[in-house]
Design an enzyme around this catalytic site. Structure first.
Site, PDB file in Angstrom:
ATOM      1  N   TYR A 195      13.013  24.842  10.645  1.00  0.00           N
ATOM      2  CA  TYR A 195      14.077  25.560  11.367  1.00  0.00           C
ATOM      3  C   TYR A 195      15.383  25.568  10.551  1.00  0.00           C
ATOM      4  O   TYR A 195      15.968  26.637  10.324  1.00  0.00           O
ATOM      5  CB  TYR A 195      14.255  24.965  12.770  1.00  0.00           C
ATOM      6  CG  TYR A 195      15.466  25.507  13.485  1.00  0.00           C
ATOM      7  CD1 TYR A 195      15.524  26.839  13.892  1.00  0.00           C
ATOM      8  CD2 TYR A 195      16.576  24.690  13.742  1.00  0.00           C
ATOM      9  CE1 TYR A 195      16.666  27.338  14.532  1.00  0.00           C
ATOM     10  CE2 TYR A 195      17.701  25.184  14.383  1.00  0.00           C
ATOM     11  CZ  TYR A 195      17.744  26.506  14.769  1.00  0.00           C
ATOM     12  OH  TYR A 195      18.862  27.010  15.394  1.00  0.00           O
ATOM     13  N   LYS A 199      17.381  28.906   8.883  1.00  0.00           N
ATOM     14  CA  LYS A 199      18.788  29.244   9.114  1.00  0.00           C
ATOM     15  C   LYS A 199      19.555  29.328   7.783  1.00  0.00           C
ATOM     16  O   LYS A 199      20.468  30.132   7.641  1.00  0.00           O
ATOM     17  CB  LYS A 199      19.426  28.223  10.069  1.00  0.00           C
ATOM     18  CG  LYS A 199      18.900  28.367  11.504  1.00  0.00           C
ATOM     19  CD  LYS A 199      19.478  29.586  12.203  1.00  0.00           C
ATOM     20  CE  LYS A 199      18.556  30.286  13.142  1.00  0.00           C
ATOM     21  NZ  LYS A 199      19.110  31.436  13.842  1.00  0.00           N
TER      22      LYS A 199
HETATM   23  N1  LIG Z   1      20.840  25.784  21.085  1.00  0.00           N
HETATM   24  C1  LIG Z   1      21.424  25.269  20.017  1.00  0.00           C
HETATM   25  O1  LIG Z   1      21.775  24.085  19.977  1.00  0.00           O
HETATM   26  C2  LIG Z   1      21.693  26.158  18.827  1.00  0.00           C
HETATM   27  C3  LIG Z   1      22.486  25.648  17.788  1.00  0.00           C
HETATM   28  C4  LIG Z   1      22.754  26.437  16.696  1.00  0.00           C
HETATM   29  C5  LIG Z   1      22.237  27.728  16.630  1.00  0.00           C
HETATM   30  N2  LIG Z   1      21.453  28.198  17.633  1.00  0.00           N
HETATM   31  C6  LIG Z   1      20.945  29.566  17.514  1.00  0.00           C
HETATM   32  O2  LIG Z   1      21.244  30.256  18.704  1.00  0.00           O
HETATM   33  C7  LIG Z   1      20.298  31.323  18.869  1.00  0.00           C
HETATM   34  C8  LIG Z   1      19.782  31.317  20.306  1.00  0.00           C
HETATM   35  O3  LIG Z   1      19.074  30.125  20.522  1.00  0.00           O
HETATM   36  P1  LIG Z   1      19.011  29.373  21.925  1.00  0.00           P
HETATM   37  O4  LIG Z   1      19.520  28.022  21.676  1.00  0.00           O
HETATM   38  O5  LIG Z   1      19.598  30.199  22.994  1.00  0.00           O
HETATM   39  O6  LIG Z   1      17.427  29.248  22.087  1.00  0.00           O
HETATM   40  P2  LIG Z   1      16.412  29.691  23.235  1.00  0.00           P
HETATM   41  O7  LIG Z   1      16.914  29.289  24.559  1.00  0.00           O
HETATM   42  O8  LIG Z   1      15.101  29.163  22.780  1.00  0.00           O
HETATM   43  O9  LIG Z   1      16.429  31.275  23.120  1.00  0.00           O
HETATM   44  C9  LIG Z   1      15.838  31.926  22.022  1.00  0.00           C
HETATM   45  C10 LIG Z   1      15.607  33.372  22.370  1.00  0.00           C
HETATM   46  O10 LIG Z   1      14.928  34.005  21.270  1.00  0.00           O
HETATM   47  C11 LIG Z   1      13.800  34.683  21.795  1.00  0.00           C
HETATM   48  N3  LIG Z   1      12.725  34.837  20.834  1.00  0.00           N
HETATM   49  C12 LIG Z   1      12.007  33.871  20.250  1.00  0.00           C
HETATM   50  N4  LIG Z   1      11.037  34.429  19.483  1.00  0.00           N
HETATM   51  C13 LIG Z   1      11.158  35.768  19.612  1.00  0.00           C
HETATM   52  C14 LIG Z   1      10.450  36.869  19.102  1.00  0.00           C
HETATM   53  N5  LIG Z   1       9.375  36.726  18.333  1.00  0.00           N
HETATM   54  N6  LIG Z   1      10.851  38.112  19.438  1.00  0.00           N
HETATM   55  C15 LIG Z   1      11.915  38.283  20.256  1.00  0.00           C
HETATM   56  N7  LIG Z   1      12.618  37.282  20.801  1.00  0.00           N
HETATM   57  C16 LIG Z   1      12.234  36.030  20.469  1.00  0.00           C
HETATM   58  C17 LIG Z   1      13.359  33.835  22.962  1.00  0.00           C
HETATM   59  O11 LIG Z   1      12.470  34.552  23.793  1.00  0.00           O
HETATM   60  P3  LIG Z   1      11.413  33.749  24.751  1.00  0.00           P
HETATM   61  O12 LIG Z   1      12.215  33.256  25.913  1.00  0.00           O
HETATM   62  O13 LIG Z   1      10.434  34.820  25.104  1.00  0.00           O
HETATM   63  O14 LIG Z   1      10.853  32.643  23.931  1.00  0.00           O
HETATM   64  C18 LIG Z   1      14.700  33.540  23.601  1.00  0.00           C
HETATM   65  O15 LIG Z   1      15.126  34.662  24.323  1.00  0.00           O
HETATM   66  C19 LIG Z   1      19.230  31.106  17.818  1.00  0.00           C
HETATM   67  O16 LIG Z   1      19.473  31.979  16.734  1.00  0.00           O
HETATM   68  C20 LIG Z   1      19.449  29.676  17.379  1.00  0.00           C
HETATM   69  O17 LIG Z   1      19.023  29.455  16.052  1.00  0.00           O
HETATM   70  C21 LIG Z   1      21.171  27.445  18.743  1.00  0.00           C
END
Ligand SMILES: NC(=O)c1ccc[n+]([C@@H]2O[C@H](COP(=O)([O-])OP(=O)(O)OC[C@H]3O[C@@H](n4cnc5c(N)ncnc54)[C@H](OP(=O)(O)O)[C@@H]3O)[C@@H](O)[C@H]2O)c1
Length: 318
Positions: A195, A199
């Protein structure tokens, strides 16, 4: 230290900038940060909010939830896109190209997995988080540029959601001929670090993308939301869950940084944003080094040849 300081002491302000009349796309908007960013943007007056999701039923639930909490029905639309499939991303891109305008796009969808699997010939996280996120960015670029031409008073934004973890991984594989292909071979895959690596690849490629587009036409930036409660860590062990319990921001607070990316000015073009503002010094030493520059160029060349194979002519969208 910067990470801990942000998590403990910084709460990005609640967004209040208007999105009136805007058409906004957010991928991965059915849960987590994407859902909360869509809720903010709907609340802030957007005319049309496209929730790009792989699971339409989950997208419809998110839409109903946003409508209930904002009291603004008929703004959100659920559009299917699966970033593990070229066919799906191309079909989604065709649909976006038919929009009369697109003012803002937040490419947020991603996966964090330690399980090795292949999608479209590359390890799945590389395909979803990197190759297809960049493909989607390139496919929607002409619509963003046309929106700018038709309304010079607003510069559209294309914002990629990245992470501070890009700095928590080594990337010696950049010296290979085709680094993304190399790390997609199971015998070379360090999945425990996959992961963060995905990124890092995304950060390098978005920098390169932004360097090829004029910020006066489309502002392209990257936002780091910080560690947040969401479903992203669903596969992680108890140590990660404990860290989240102590340090994580709520998804609503984390999503404020996504909205900040969607409203940031020209100074954010090609830049890395953290806590809702431009902070290029938080990019990893590798990204800022000469080796990082060489890695970026090599990755861009690999990406270009992959994407030209998937959709000939797509690199001319730049
Ligand atoms: N949460 C953190 O601590 C954190 C920190 C730094 C950066 N980020 C970044 O923030 C962004 C959002 O993450 P989040 O934390 O909100 O995670 P999350 O709750 O797991 O949400 C991820 C989203 O991406 C979708 N997704 C995954 N695979 C996909 C695919 N093949 N096609 C289309 N959609 C897909 C998921 O859909 P499904 O629901 O269908 O799986 C979900 O809607 C990401 O880019 C992550 O790297 C998060």
């Amino acid at each position: 230290m910067g990470f801990l300081y942000s998590q403990f002491f910084i709460t990005p302000p609640r967004p209040d900038q208007s999105f009136a009349d805007q058409t906004v796309l957010i991928t991965g908007a059915n849960v987590g940060l994407g859902l909360e960013a869509a809720r903010h943007i709907t609340r802030l007056g957007a005319a049309r909010v496209i929730l790009g999701v792989r699971n339409v039923a989950a997208g419809e639930e998110a839409k109903a939830d946003i409508e209930k909490s904002t009291g603004r029905p008929g703004i959100c639309e659920v559009w299917k896109v699966d970033l593990s499939s070229y066919e799906s991303v191309l079909a989604f891109g065709d649909r976006i190209a038919k929009l009369p305008k697109l003012d803002n796009a937040i490419l947020n969808a991603a996966i964090a997995t330690q399980e090795f699997s292949i999608a479209e010939g590359y390890e799945r996280s590389v395909t979803v988080n990197v190759i297809n996120s960049l493909l989607l960015g390139l496919l929607i670029l002409p619509t963003l540029k046309a929106t700018r031409r038709n309304n010079p008073s607003h510069t559209p934004r294309l914002s990629f959601v990245v992470s501070e973890v890009h700095a928590w991984v080594q990337f010696p594989e950049w010296k290979e001929d085709r680094p993304m292909k190399f790390v997609s071979d199971q015998s070379n895959a360090r999945m425990g670090e996959r992961y963060p690596l995905s990124k890092l690849l995304e950060v390098l490629l978005v920098q390169e993308l932004a360097g090829r587009v004029r910020g006066s036409e489309v502002i392209i930036n990257m936002t780091n939301p910080g560690l947040c409660h969401s479903q992203l860590g669903r596969e992680q062990d108890w140590k990660f869950q404990l860290m989240k319990l102590v340090l994580a921001r709520s998804t609503e607070v984390g999503a404020r940084t996504l909205v900040a990316g969607a409203t940031a000015g020209l100074e954010s073009h090609g830049a890395y944003m953290t806590d809702g503002h431009v902070e290029n010094t938080m990019l990893s030493p590798f990204v800022r080094s000469d080796e990082g520059r060489q890695a970026r160029e090599k990755l861009w060349s690999e990406l270009s040849s992959i994407l030209e194979g998937v959709h000939p002519g797509v690199m001319q969208n730049l």
